[in-house]
Design an enzyme around this catalytic site. Structure first.
Site, mmCIF file in Angstrom:
data_model
loop_
_atom_site.group_PDB
_atom_site.id
_atom_site.type_symbol
_atom_site.label_atom_id
_atom_site.label_comp_id
_atom_site.label_asym_id
_atom_site.label_seq_id
_atom_site.Cartn_x
_atom_site.Cartn_y
_atom_site.Cartn_z
ATOM 1 N N ASP A 1 -21.835 -32.009 2.704
ATOM 2 C CA ASP A 1 -22.646 -30.823 3.010
ATOM 3 C C ASP A 1 -22.318 -30.229 4.374
ATOM 4 O OD1 ASP A 1 -23.804 -33.229 3.984
ATOM 5 O OD2 ASP A 1 -25.735 -32.247 4.271
ATOM 6 N N GLU B 1 -26.190 -35.144 4.374
ATOM 7 C CA GLU B 1 -26.206 -35.713 5.729
ATOM 8 C C GLU B 1 -26.956 -34.810 6.688
ATOM 9 O OE1 GLU B 1 -25.031 -36.572 9.823
ATOM 10 O OE2 GLU B 1 -24.631 -34.723 8.752
HETATM 11 ZN ZN ZN Z 1 -21.589 -34.152 10.401
#
Ligand code: ZN
Length: 404
Positions: free
Chosen positions: A94, A159
């Site tokens: 992401d 994340e």
């Molecule tokens: Zn990162």
């Protein structure tokens, strides 16, 4: 070793090809108004599937908020000589949104190249890690070299917005993937000179604190209990945490634990009302030598003092609480990483701790050593995010050295 390193030296075109594709497939989590990481993951899956020697595992987390209902996590494992040990290189799929487009010199979702530099959203955070780890994997496959241990390239979701559907999910529901003999490299933090290796994080504790009193007209304060006064007093009492938890650890900058009041919710809308409810938040970053539970116990005692003195009720909620033991700098894997960095970059990296916030917390919580390192400019989350082709290749060489 030379065969592998020479192979990697010739991968400039591959870096550009992969980055071009990855930049064109934005992977924004639903919190950031996106559809998740599925398109980027599908591309990488089909790319990795060209290698029959790889064991590929799809480990999606269900998420009803995205159209595919899936947050993809991928493990690509190249078996090594030692079969019961895996060196994992974890990168996240992401990205964060590009922000104000007028600050970008070009379209954030179209790769722009200027000599050694690549620009676009995600090129550094965390495409560089994805590309370096895939290059290292291909180097072993295409030169028919068997790595000393299994090499695991792990590509995770979520994340940037909390890891619930990413590495946290894998450690919760697919723990069978990992053993105590494994090691983790997280190429998602570092310096442009490659001289930093993060081996420890402060525990992070976020509290929402609610102070309840009694609302009344400001002209008759004796009829109510002013929670802004009680909260202000409480905030000053919480400064005592700095004295109670005063250990220092030179690994970190600052070397102390920190306890800062941050966000404050609005209370009453008008000036002539005494607020009967006040809400504020406390952000604690606690050195790993303390348990978060010790901090919470002390905070509770401070709440009781304010309750007694002001006749208020103090409630709290843990918004986020996560801590992990540090990875030992004498650990064999960490030492091997430092040596590999020296061989590629001619610098002796410094070990350090940070204020909290990488996926290394999950392996460390499970007593699996984890090091966070990459050679990056530090342009993550900024306009004109930038990454170096040369560093991507050199980082891949460092990764390969860990498995030789
Ligand atoms: Zn990162």
């Amino acid at each position: 070793m030379d065969t592998i390193l020479n192979y990697l030296d010739k991968q400039e075109k591959k870096v550009i090809e992969l980055q071009k594709k990855l930049v064109s497939l934005p992977a924004l989590g639903p919190e950031n108004g996106g559809e998740g990481e599925i398109k980027k993951a599908e591309y990488l899956l089909s790319y990795l599937r060209q290698y029959p020697s790889l064991i590929i595992k799809e480990l999606p987390a269900e998420d009803s908020r995205v159209p595919s209902k899936k947050r993809p996590n991928i493990a690509a494992i190249l078996p090594g000589k030692e079969k019961d040990r895996t060196i994992w290189i974890v990168s996240h799929l992401d990205i964060v949104p590009p922000g104000d487009l007028s600050l970008w010199e070009s379209d954030p979702y179209v790769l722009r190249q200027e000599g050694d530099y690549l620009f676009g959203r995600g090129v550094e955070d965390n495409h560089q890690g994805i590309v370096s780890s895939i290059l290292a994997l291909e180097a072993f496959i295409n030169t028919s070299t068997e790595p000393t241990t299994n090499m695991g390239v792990l590509l995770v979701a979520d994340e940037e917005t909390g890891n619930k559907y990413g590495l946290e999910f894998l450690f919760k529901y697919h723990k069978e993937l990992f053993t105590q003999k494994d090691c983790f490299l997280v190429p998602d933090f570092g310096s442009k000179d490659s001289d930093l290796i993060e081996i420890a994080e402060k525990g992070v504790l976020w509290l929402r604190i609610e102070v309840l009193g009694k609302q009344c007209h400001a002209s008759t304060p004796e009829k109510g209990i002013n929670t802004l006064v009680a909260s202000s007093d409480l905030i000053m009492r919480l400064r005592r945490l700095y004295k109670v938890f005063d250990r220092q650890d030179p690994l970190f900058s600052p070397p102390i634990s920190t306890f800062e009041p941050t966000k404050k919710e609005a209370n009453v809308p008008n000036i002539n009302t005494i607020p009967g409810k006040d809400v504020f938040f406390l952000d604690c970053r606690v050195l790993p030598s303390y348990e978060l539970s010790e901090v919470i116990e002390t905070i509770k005692k401070i709440f009781q003092e304010t309750e007694k003195e002001y006749g208020v009720k103090v409630n709290f909620e843990i918004v986020h609480g996560l801590s992990s033991p540090p990875t030992d700098k004498e650990n064999e894997f960490v030492k091997k990483l430092a040596k590999a960095v020296f061989e590629e970059y001619n610098t002796r990296p410094k070990f350090m701790g940070v204020g909290g916030g990488t996926v290394a917390v999950y392996p460390r919580k499970n007593n699996i050593p984890a090091a966070v390192w990459a050679t990056i400019f530090g342009t993550a989350h900024q306009p004109n995010e930038c990454s170096s082709i040369k560093n991507t290749i050199k980082d891949a060489k460092v990764m390969a050295r860990l498995l030789l």
